[in-house]
Design an enzyme around this catalytic site. Structure first.
Site, PDB file in Angstrom:
ATOM      1  N   SER A 134       5.411   4.550 -54.938  1.00 22.50           N
ATOM      2  CA  SER A 134       5.247   3.481 -53.962  1.00 22.50           C
ATOM      3  C   SER A 134       3.765   3.325 -53.610  1.00 22.50           C
ATOM      4  CB  SER A 134       6.105   3.761 -52.722  1.00 22.50           C
ATOM      5  OG  SER A 134       6.176   2.627 -51.889  1.00 22.50           O
ATOM      6  N   GLU A 240       7.214  -1.320 -61.083  1.00 22.93           N
ATOM      7  CA  GLU A 240       8.437  -1.294 -60.272  1.00 22.93           C
ATOM      8  C   GLU A 240       8.105  -1.884 -58.912  1.00 22.93           C
ATOM      9  OE1 GLU A 240       9.279   0.701 -57.330  1.00 22.93           O
ATOM     10  OE2 GLU A 240       7.170   1.287 -57.183  1.00 22.93           O
ATOM     11  N   HIS A 310      12.025   2.720 -56.430  1.00 19.15           N
ATOM     12  CA  HIS A 310      12.599   2.956 -55.097  1.00 19.15           C
ATOM     13  C   HIS A 310      14.118   3.116 -55.211  1.00 19.15           C
ATOM     14  CE1 HIS A 310       8.638   1.463 -54.002  1.00 19.15           C
ATOM     15  NE2 HIS A 310       8.856   1.864 -52.759  1.00 19.15           N
TER      16      HIS A 310
END
Length: 342
Positions: A134, A240, A310
């Protein structure tokens, strides 16, 4: 008088294109083993003490020593303390000779705010394991560009080791396969085996090899145009994201395309784009339609639905380490040990 014929000889200079040099091999950190010291840091958002304490307990049960600063749980709005605090903490983790690995507790937001406060010369001189995903993509990217350091896009303590049920077997398998000395001694290559219910797909066929780069699309796009923009040429680009509408994914991919970052990657691996699709009322392109616009006709292979991002089943990816993408077989293979053995 005899006519003299003048022959003009045209000398044509043929320029042979020079192939681009392959990416310089990344510096790998030392593998981890029981007895090593892991330092927990908070370079992004605030940490949840209950989860971090559980992660510490589990790491200690494996034989690791875990350390952290007294101000680990600092809070400044949505940040884990001031930029200066978080940068100093990260620098301490890399420069302390007793620390073997740096584990950011969570993502959130904040790494971009402190990149200019880091001393990359000192980090380059002290290569260590760095994990996370992230917002930690900001560190993965900066350390790749400034230090050419191999890092690990992986579950983090707060949402992995600190989860009530711990890391799922799938996630734990690749996390420790990448980091532990004991897992790297018997084999140098391994191929990811996605869960049966989530097979890999593809948008463009082919086989290619190159070092991994990338991470969270929002961070990669936000760093575009800065001194921390990643070099994708000859590399395998992983992307992502979470909670981004298709038009935002479209906008960020367009930014990468306009900046040339989608021109010459060796391949692209699309991970999980959680909660990113539209509700299907006809007012938006679907996420698949967006991806087809960018990747259906590329000259390089593109695979999708890779189990990383995630999500609970979050495979660890060694950034900077060579991988092979076989889109026809739907396979992603790590070609070298991601860490150095004694």
């Amino acid at each position: 008088m005899p006519r003299r014929l003048l022959t003009l000889v045209l000398l044509v200079s043929v320029v042979t294109p020079v192939a681009a040099a392959p990416p310089t091999p990344a510096t790998k950190p030392a593998a981890l083993k029981p007895g090593d010291t892991i330092m927990l840091v908070a370079p992004s958002g605030e940490l949840v003490s209950k989860r971090i304490e559980l992660a510490v307990e589990r790491l200690e049960e494996m034989g690791f020593k875990v350390v952290f600063q007294e101000d680990l749980y600092s809070v400044r709005g949505y940040l884990g303390g001031t930029d200066e605090r978080r940068a100093a903490e990260l620098m301490r983790a890399f420069t302390d000779p007793d620390v073997d690995a740096v584990f950011p507790g969570t993502g959130g937001y904040g790494t971009m705010r402190m990149l200019d406060l880091l001393d990359f010369d000192k980090i380059r001189a002290n290569p260590k394991v760095l994990i996370g995903f992230s917002d930690i993509t900001g560190l993965h990217s900066a350390l790749a560009v400034k230090c050419n350091l191999a890092t690990f896009h992986s579950p983090n303590p707060q949402w992995g080791l600190g989860s009530q049920s711990n890391l799922p077997e799938f996630s734990a398998k690749y996390f420790w396969r990448c980091l532990l000395a004991s897992e790297n001694r018997d084999a140098t290559q391994f191929t990811y085996e996605p869960p049966m219910w989530s097979p890999l797909g593809r948008y463009a066929s082919g086989v290619a090899e190159g070092p991994l780069c990338g991470g969270n699309l929002s961070l990669i796009a936000s760093l575009t145009g800065s001194q921390y923009q990643i070099d994708t040429d000859g590399r395998v680009l992983f992307l992502e994201d979470v909670n981004e509408a298709p038009y935002r994914i479209d906008r960020m991919l367009r930014q990468l395309q306009l900046s040339g970052q989608l021109d010459k990657p060796a391949a692209v691996v699309l991970g999980q784009f959680s909660k990113c699709d539209h509700d299907g009322d006809g007012s938006s392109l679907s996420l698949v339609e967006v991806f087809l616009d960018y990747f259906e006709k590329t000259p390089y292979p593109v695979v999708c639905n890779f189990p990383a991002g995630h999500v609970t089943y979050n495979a660890t990816l060694p950034m900077g380490v060579p991988v092979r993408i076989d889109a026809d077989k739907r396979e992603v293979t790590v070609l070298e040990n991601p860490v150095l053995l004694d």
